[in-house]
Scaffold this motif. Structure first.
Motif, mmCIF file in Angstrom:
data_model
loop_
_atom_site.group_PDB
_atom_site.id
_atom_site.type_symbol
_atom_site.label_atom_id
_atom_site.label_comp_id
_atom_site.label_asym_id
_atom_site.label_seq_id
_atom_site.Cartn_x
_atom_site.Cartn_y
_atom_site.Cartn_z
ATOM 1 N N LYS A 41 29.907 -36.579 14.864
ATOM 2 C CA LYS A 41 30.167 -36.162 13.486
ATOM 3 C C LYS A 41 30.984 -34.874 13.457
ATOM 4 C CE LYS A 41 26.030 -38.249 11.460
ATOM 5 N NZ LYS A 41 24.852 -38.032 10.589
ATOM 6 N N GLN A 42 31.513 -34.562 12.295
ATOM 7 C CA GLN A 42 32.263 -33.325 12.127
ATOM 8 C C GLN A 42 31.303 -32.152 11.944
ATOM 9 O OE1 GLN A 42 34.947 -34.021 8.808
ATOM 10 N NE2 GLN A 42 36.561 -34.695 10.190
ATOM 11 N N ARG A 43 31.805 -30.978 12.267
ATOM 12 C CA ARG A 43 31.020 -29.765 12.053
ATOM 13 C C ARG A 43 30.819 -29.573 10.556
ATOM 14 N NH1 ARG A 43 32.743 -24.904 15.673
ATOM 15 N NH2 ARG A 43 34.706 -25.169 14.537
ATOM 16 N N GLU A 44 29.599 -29.168 10.180
ATOM 17 C CA GLU A 44 29.287 -29.001 8.765
ATOM 18 C C GLU A 44 28.560 -27.682 8.536
ATOM 19 O OE1 GLU A 44 26.589 -32.048 7.451
ATOM 20 O OE2 GLU A 44 25.010 -31.456 8.839
ATOM 21 N N LEU A 45 28.703 -27.196 7.329
ATOM 22 C CA LEU A 45 28.004 -25.987 6.926
ATOM 23 C C LEU A 45 26.499 -26.219 6.907
ATOM 24 C CD1 LEU A 45 27.861 -23.150 5.441
ATOM 25 C CD2 LEU A 45 27.919 -24.494 3.335
ATOM 26 N N VAL A 46 25.747 -25.238 7.402
ATOM 27 C CA VAL A 46 24.299 -25.241 7.246
ATOM 28 C C VAL A 46 23.903 -24.191 6.216
ATOM 29 C CG1 VAL A 46 22.076 -24.914 8.374
ATOM 30 C CG2 VAL A 46 23.955 -26.030 9.612
ATOM 31 N N ALA A 47 24.280 -22.946 6.480
ATOM 32 C CA ALA A 47 23.948 -21.847 5.570
ATOM 33 C C ALA A 47 24.844 -20.664 5.856
ATOM 34 C CB ALA A 47 22.488 -21.433 5.720
ATOM 35 N N THR A 48 25.192 -19.938 4.815
ATOM 36 C CA THR A 48 25.959 -18.716 4.973
ATOM 37 C C THR A 48 25.356 -17.610 4.115
ATOM 38 O OG1 THR A 48 27.489 -19.289 3.208
ATOM 39 C CG2 THR A 48 28.121 -19.918 5.447
ATOM 40 N N MET A 49 25.657 -16.378 4.504
ATOM 41 C CA MET A 49 25.111 -15.228 3.791
ATOM 42 C C MET A 49 26.123 -14.099 3.815
ATOM 43 S SD MET A 49 21.408 -13.476 4.380
ATOM 44 C CE MET A 49 20.623 -12.527 3.087
ATOM 45 N N SER A 50 26.334 -13.463 2.666
ATOM 46 C CA SER A 50 27.242 -12.328 2.608
ATOM 47 C C SER A 50 26.483 -11.048 2.933
ATOM 48 C CB SER A 50 27.875 -12.222 1.223
ATOM 49 O OG SER A 50 26.886 -11.857 0.273
ATOM 50 N N LYS A 51 27.238 -9.985 3.103
ATOM 51 C CA LYS A 51 26.624 -8.708 3.434
ATOM 52 C C LYS A 51 25.752 -8.197 2.294
ATOM 53 C CE LYS A 51 28.314 -5.370 6.693
ATOM 54 N NZ LYS A 51 29.513 -4.730 7.264
ATOM 55 N N ASP A 52 26.072 -8.611 1.071
ATOM 56 C CA ASP A 52 25.265 -8.188 -0.071
ATOM 57 C C ASP A 52 24.275 -9.258 -0.482
ATOM 58 O OD1 ASP A 52 28.047 -8.545 -2.429
ATOM 59 O OD2 ASP A 52 27.117 -9.931 -1.013
ATOM 60 N N SER A 53 23.946 -10.157 0.452
ATOM 61 C CA SER A 53 22.816 -11.084 0.350
ATOM 62 C C SER A 53 23.032 -12.327 -0.499
ATOM 63 C CB SER A 53 21.545 -10.356 -0.109
ATOM 64 O OG SER A 53 21.236 -9.316 0.789
ATOM 65 N N SER A 54 24.253 -12.631 -0.883
ATOM 66 C CA SER A 54 24.500 -13.941 -1.486
ATOM 67 C C SER A 54 24.332 -15.003 -0.406
ATOM 68 C CB SER A 54 25.912 -14.018 -2.060
ATOM 69 O OG SER A 54 26.076 -13.093 -3.103
ATOM 70 N N THR A 55 23.780 -16.153 -0.812
ATOM 71 C CA THR A 55 23.555 -17.223 0.155
ATOM 72 C C THR A 55 24.091 -18.554 -0.360
ATOM 73 O OG1 THR A 55 21.353 -17.675 -0.732
ATOM 74 C CG2 THR A 55 21.488 -16.154 1.136
ATOM 75 N N ASN A 56 24.349 -19.434 0.586
ATOM 76 C CA ASN A 56 24.779 -20.788 0.269
ATOM 77 C C ASN A 56 24.191 -21.701 1.324
ATOM 78 O OD1 ASN A 56 26.173 -22.903 -0.990
ATOM 79 N ND2 ASN A 56 27.872 -22.731 0.441
ATOM 80 N N TYR A 57 23.575 -22.799 0.887
ATOM 81 C CA TYR A 57 22.932 -23.734 1.802
ATOM 82 C C TYR A 57 23.480 -25.148 1.593
ATOM 83 C CZ TYR A 57 19.211 -20.273 2.638
ATOM 84 O OH TYR A 57 18.495 -19.149 2.987
ATOM 85 N N ALA A 58 23.513 -25.892 2.663
ATOM 86 C CA ALA A 58 23.762 -27.317 2.542
ATOM 87 C C ALA A 58 22.579 -27.951 1.810
ATOM 88 C CB ALA A 58 23.926 -27.943 3.923
ATOM 89 N N GLU A 59 22.866 -28.962 1.003
ATOM 90 C CA GLU A 59 21.794 -29.618 0.246
ATOM 91 C C GLU A 59 20.720 -30.172 1.176
ATOM 92 O OE1 GLU A 59 22.720 -28.667 -3.533
ATOM 93 O OE2 GLU A 59 21.053 -29.973 -2.966
ATOM 94 N N SER A 60 21.127 -30.636 2.329
ATOM 95 C CA SER A 60 20.199 -31.293 3.249
ATOM 96 C C SER A 60 19.172 -30.333 3.855
ATOM 97 C CB SER A 60 20.978 -31.974 4.374
ATOM 98 O OG SER A 60 21.741 -31.030 5.096
ATOM 99 N N VAL A 61 19.415 -29.024 3.765
ATOM 100 C CA VAL A 61 18.483 -28.077 4.380
ATOM 101 C C VAL A 61 17.796 -27.177 3.361
ATOM 102 C CG1 VAL A 61 19.919 -28.068 6.460
ATOM 103 C CG2 VAL A 61 20.122 -26.189 4.822
ATOM 104 N N LYS A 62 18.170 -27.286 2.098
ATOM 105 C CA LYS A 62 17.563 -26.439 1.072
ATOM 106 C C LYS A 62 16.053 -26.643 1.031
ATOM 107 C CE LYS A 62 21.375 -25.753 -2.176
ATOM 108 N NZ LYS A 62 21.909 -26.058 -3.517
#
Length: 116
Positions: A41-62
């Motif tokens: 499979k292709q590489r996919e996003l799991v989770a990211t976080m900014s220095k000021d604590s904004s976050t983003n998650y893949a739906e599959s891991v929320k």
């Protein structure tokens, strides 16, 4: 020299937990995160976080995974709970200048296998 070094992967049974760590050296990053690539499979996003604590998650891991950072130590972590076989992949640490976009810097990857 900029480096991202992951640790904490391994073999875990379904329903179990693992904590991945990534140590950055050589510079700090506004955005740090985790991506994964499963076999075939292709590489996919799991989770990211900014220095000021904004976050983003893949739906599959929320609700199961939690990303965190220690900016003073230049570290990012991924707490993975309720692991499923479909979480099996190589997990990569990523660092960059913009939140929401994969950065230019990658770790070497750490293998996570979820299997009974």
């Amino acid at each position: 020299q900029v480096q991202l070094v992951e640790s904490g992967g391994g073999l875990v049974q379904p329903g179990g937990s693992l904590r991945l760590s990534c140590a950055a050296s050589g510079r700090s990053f506004y955005a740090m995160g985790w991506y994964r690539r499963a076999a075939g499979k292709q590489r996919e996003l799991v989770a990211t976080m900014s220095k000021d604590s904004s976050t983003n998650y893949a739906e599959s891991v929320k609700g199961r995974f939690t990303i965190s950072r220690d900016n003073a130590k230049n570290m990012v972590y991924l707490q993975m709970n309720s692991l499923k076989p479909e979480d099996t992949a190589v997990y990569y640490c990523n660092g960059g200048n913009f939140f929401g976009i994969a950065g230019a810097y990658w770790g070497q990857g750490t293998q996570v296998i979820v299997s009974s």
